[in-house]
Each structure stands twice: as C-alpha cells, then as structure tokens.
Scaffold this motif. Sequence first.
Motif, PDB file in Angstrom:
ATOM      1  N   ILE A 218      10.100  12.916  28.049  1.00  0.00           N
ATOM      2  CA  ILE A 218       9.106  11.954  28.524  1.00  0.00           C
ATOM      3  C   ILE A 218       9.384  11.445  29.939  1.00  0.00           C
ATOM      4  O   ILE A 218       8.464  11.297  30.749  1.00  0.00           O
ATOM      5  N   MET A 219      10.636  11.180  30.247  1.00  0.00           N
ATOM      6  CA  MET A 219      10.988  10.553  31.524  1.00  0.00           C
ATOM      7  C   MET A 219      10.413  11.266  32.751  1.00  0.00           C
ATOM      8  O   MET A 219       9.938  10.610  33.691  1.00  0.00           O
ATOM      9  N   PRO A 220      10.428  12.602  32.811  1.00  0.00           N
ATOM     10  CA  PRO A 220       9.938  13.265  34.032  1.00  0.00           C
ATOM     11  C   PRO A 220       8.419  13.186  34.227  1.00  0.00           C
ATOM     12  O   PRO A 220       7.931  13.512  35.308  1.00  0.00           O
ATOM     13  N   LEU A 221       7.678  12.743  33.227  1.00  0.00           N
ATOM     14  CA  LEU A 221       6.219  12.760  33.290  1.00  0.00           C
ATOM     15  C   LEU A 221       5.663  11.611  34.136  1.00  0.00           C
ATOM     16  O   LEU A 221       6.315  10.568  34.285  1.00  0.00           O
ATOM     17  N   PRO A 222       4.460  11.777  34.681  1.00  0.00           N
ATOM     18  CA  PRO A 222       3.797  10.668  35.379  1.00  0.00           C
ATOM     19  C   PRO A 222       3.577   9.494  34.430  1.00  0.00           C
ATOM     20  O   PRO A 222       3.456   9.673  33.219  1.00  0.00           O
TER      21      PRO A 222
ATOM     22  N   PHE B 286      18.002   8.983  20.893  1.00  0.00           N
ATOM     23  CA  PHE B 286      16.671   8.688  21.429  1.00  0.00           C
ATOM     24  C   PHE B 286      16.670   8.829  22.943  1.00  0.00           C
ATOM     25  O   PHE B 286      15.744   9.422  23.520  1.00  0.00           O
ATOM     26  N   LYS B 287      17.680   8.270  23.589  1.00  0.00           N
ATOM     27  CA  LYS B 287      17.750   8.315  25.058  1.00  0.00           C
ATOM     28  C   LYS B 287      17.750   9.755  25.559  1.00  0.00           C
ATOM     29  O   LYS B 287      17.046  10.090  26.515  1.00  0.00           O
ATOM     30  N   ALA B 288      18.535  10.621  24.906  1.00  0.00           N
ATOM     31  CA  ALA B 288      18.623  12.008  25.334  1.00  0.00           C
ATOM     32  C   ALA B 288      17.272  12.707  25.206  1.00  0.00           C
ATOM     33  O   ALA B 288      16.841  13.437  26.110  1.00  0.00           O
ATOM     34  N   GLU B 289      16.592  12.495  24.075  1.00  0.00           N
ATOM     35  CA  GLU B 289      15.302  13.150  23.851  1.00  0.00           C
ATOM     36  C   GLU B 289      14.221  12.574  24.769  1.00  0.00           C
ATOM     37  O   GLU B 289      13.414  13.319  25.338  1.00  0.00           O
ATOM     38  N   TYR B 290      14.212  11.255  24.918  1.00  0.00           N
ATOM     39  CA  TYR B 290      13.206  10.631  25.782  1.00  0.00           C
ATOM     40  C   TYR B 290      13.395  11.065  27.235  1.00  0.00           C
ATOM     41  O   TYR B 290      12.425  11.415  27.922  1.00  0.00           O
ATOM     42  N   ASP B 291      14.641  11.036  27.701  1.00  0.00           N
ATOM     43  CA  ASP B 291      14.902  11.378  29.100  1.00  0.00           C
ATOM     44  C   ASP B 291      14.591  12.839  29.403  1.00  0.00           C
ATOM     45  O   ASP B 291      14.197  13.180  30.523  1.00  0.00           O
ATOM     46  N   ALA B 292      14.764  13.702  28.405  1.00  0.00           N
ATOM     47  CA  ALA B 292      14.498  15.120  28.621  1.00  0.00           C
ATOM     48  C   ALA B 292      13.005  15.442  28.565  1.00  0.00           C
ATOM     49  O   ALA B 292      12.511  16.268  29.337  1.00  0.00           O
TER      50      ALA B 292
END
Length: 206
Positions: A93-97, A85-91
Amino acid sequence: MATNNRIVETEQARDMLLRFVKERKLPFTASITDGKHRTSDQNRLQRQWVLEIAAQLGDQTPEEVRGYCKLHFGVPILRNENDVFKAEYDAVIMPLPYEHKLKLMMVPFDFGVTRIMTTRQKTASLVIGDVHRSLPADADLAARKKALRAARPWEFASTSWGKKVWAKHSRVYLEKFGLRPLKAKEVGDHLSPLERIIAKAKAGEA
C-alpha cells in the motif's frame, strides 16, 4: 504470503495454536500481540461516530469517512505495533498514490485494519480520531498536544508501559502537524529493553 490471525482467550485456544505452529512448514514468521480482540461495543461506537461525522461534513459518505479514519488513525497504530502488518502495508500500500490508498480502505477492497486490532489498539484509534475531529482545522501543535494528553484513556495512564505506548501513538499523529521526528539515537533512547534487544539482533543480521 498467507497470514493466519487467531484470538487466544482460553487454554483450549492456546493448545490449538501450539498444535498449529508445530504443524507449520519452515520457514515462517510469527507475531503475537497482547490484548483481546476489539469488542462489539467499540464497533458500534465507531459506526455511530462515522455516521455523525458524515452528517456534520455533508459532502462525504459514511464509507468515505470510515476509509479516512482507517488510513489516518488506524494504519499508523498498527504500523507502530504490528511488524507483520507493517511489512505487508509498506510493501503493497505505501508506494501507492494517496487517492488509491484511500480507495483501498473502503469497500469493495476494505484492506484489513481495524478488524485485526486488539481492544487497546482500537481504543487508541477511536480516541485519537475523536480528538482530531473535535479540534478546529487550524489548531496548532500545542493545542493538539494538550487535547491528546487530556483524552488519554485509563488503559494508557495506569502503567509506565501504557504511558509509553500512548506517547508513541500520539507522536505519530502529532508529527503530521509539525512535531519534529525523532532522530535515530533518540528513537533508540525511547525503546524498551526488549525492543533494544530485538533492534540489536536485527542489526546483527544486516
């Protein structure tokens, strides 16, 4: 990248999982999480709290409250425990506003968070969310620490492992309100023996 989530509660389900793994083409990444899937009682409790919070606030819909809780309480717990989950979220969702992240937590997008949680993870998410809403907005760090200690569920109080997991979840929440983040060495000191072995293996691959 396709992700396959399975709940294994019987020997038959275990056998089916093993068969599935044997038939997969290499390479692939596997992740196993201890515990059962979230329960219908937890789902009902979440819906009840979301409706109550929306009614109290008056300026947010239940879906907006649900999205906020997913982003602020559910995501940190899964990022803390689920490497896939962390890998997919960080790739993704994380960069988004922030506003875009919040939108993705709600329908029609409804990025998967609570629906892939175990009962223990869901409990942590619900309890921390409830502690947060019960405190005044200007509550200081000491008050938030005290409230989290008092609210710790029995699942996280009966074993040293449970206490460590609750402390990690609490720290993620408290760092948003001024708790000093752990330095690299301190993080290593808080890892379990298995986590240290995994960390050393990853360091060797770098």
